[in-house]
Design a protein around this motif. Structure first.
Motif, PDB file in Angstrom:
ATOM      1  N   ARG A   1      38.588  26.962  33.945  1.00 41.64           N
ATOM      2  CA  ARG A   1      38.879  28.328  34.372  1.00 41.64           C
ATOM      3  C   ARG A   1      38.553  29.285  33.245  1.00 41.64           C
ATOM      4  N   ASN A   2      37.849  30.343  33.577  1.00 38.03           N
ATOM      5  CA  ASN A   2      37.505  31.365  32.618  1.00 38.03           C
ATOM      6  C   ASN A   2      38.687  32.325  32.517  1.00 38.03           C
TER       7      ASN A   2
ATOM      8  N   ALA B   1      39.041  35.215  31.215  1.00 37.88           N
ATOM      9  CA  ALA B   1      38.714  36.622  31.490  1.00 37.88           C
ATOM     10  C   ALA B   1      38.653  36.868  32.997  1.00 37.88           C
ATOM     11  N   ARG B   2      38.074  35.928  33.749  1.00 45.71           N
ATOM     12  CA  ARG B   2      38.009  36.089  35.209  1.00 45.71           C
ATOM     13  C   ARG B   2      39.378  35.961  35.839  1.00 45.71           C
ATOM     14  N   VAL B   3      40.224  35.095  35.290  1.00 45.69           N
ATOM     15  CA  VAL B   3      41.587  34.961  35.808  1.00 45.69           C
ATOM     16  C   VAL B   3      42.334  36.276  35.618  1.00 45.69           C
ATOM     17  N   GLU B   4      42.208  36.879  34.447  1.00 45.95           N
ATOM     18  CA  GLU B   4      42.883  38.148  34.169  1.00 45.95           C
ATOM     19  C   GLU B   4      42.317  39.270  35.040  1.00 45.95           C
ATOM     20  N   GLU B   5      41.002  39.289  35.216  1.00 51.46           N
ATOM     21  CA  GLU B   5      40.371  40.314  36.059  1.00 51.46           C
ATOM     22  C   GLU B   5      40.852  40.197  37.504  1.00 51.46           C
ATOM     23  N   THR B   6      40.912  38.970  38.022  1.00 54.68           N
ATOM     24  CA  THR B   6      41.398  38.747  39.383  1.00 54.68           C
ATOM     25  C   THR B   6      42.849  39.186  39.515  1.00 54.68           C
ATOM     26  N   HIS B   7      43.651  38.874  38.526  1.00 55.92           N
ATOM     27  CA  HIS B   7      45.059  39.279  38.534  1.00 55.92           C
ATOM     28  C   HIS B   7      45.177  40.799  38.561  1.00 55.92           C
ATOM     29  N   ASP B   8      44.383  41.484  37.745  1.00 57.08           N
ATOM     30  CA  ASP B   8      44.436  42.948  37.696  1.00 57.08           C
ATOM     31  C   ASP B   8      44.031  43.566  39.035  1.00 57.08           C
TER      32      ASP B   8
ATOM     33  N   HIS C   1      35.521  21.846  36.772  1.00 61.56           N
ATOM     34  CA  HIS C   1      35.127  23.047  36.040  1.00 61.56           C
ATOM     35  C   HIS C   1      36.361  23.639  35.370  1.00 61.56           C
TER      36      HIS C   1
END
Length: 129
Positions: A43-44, A46-53, A41
């Motif tokens: 990596r999205n 936006a989800r990576v950035e959201e998780t980081h934040d 799969h």
């Protein structure tokens, strides 16, 4: 033998780039191995950035905890709670202690006593059988 390996590498490279898939078993096995190495799969971003934040916010909260007030917990009404407690004798000689934050009414007391008596009666039947 070196020439044979070079030809096999060229066939594999062409197949990986989207060219025709060769029919020899060595190249097919190499293609299967290469397919096993590709991620299943993507990596999205936006989800990576959201998780980081979220992780950074939790880290900053851990580094800078909220200040505690000296008067925390005073005048919040919690120390003024009355606990109501009543003891009742059950028909078979048992004792029921009922505690609640709310006022214990005679109706609630009678209902609780009946439920406890029924439970004790069922357990007595289970022990006799």
């Amino acid at each position: 033998m070196l020439r044979r390996a070079d030809r096999g590498a060229e066939r594999l490279e062409r197949a990986l780039e989207g060219g025709p898939i060769p029919h020899d078993s060595d190249t097919r096995r190499a293609l299967a191995a290469a397919g096993g190495l590709t991620p299943g799969h993507g990596r999205n971003p936006a989800r990576v950035e959201e998780t980081h934040d979220v992780m950074m916010a939790a880290f900053m909260r851990a580094l800078n905890p909220s200040e505690t007030r000296d008067d925390a917990g005073t005048d919040d009404g919690l120390e003024e709670i009355d606990l109501h407690r009543t003891e009742v004798s059950l028909p078979d000689g048992g004792q029921l202690v009922l505690s609640d934050l709310e006022e214990i009414t005679p109706e609630r007391l009678e209902e609780a006593a009946q439920v406890a008596a029924e439970i004790l009666a069922r357990r007595a039947k289970d022990h006799h059988s």
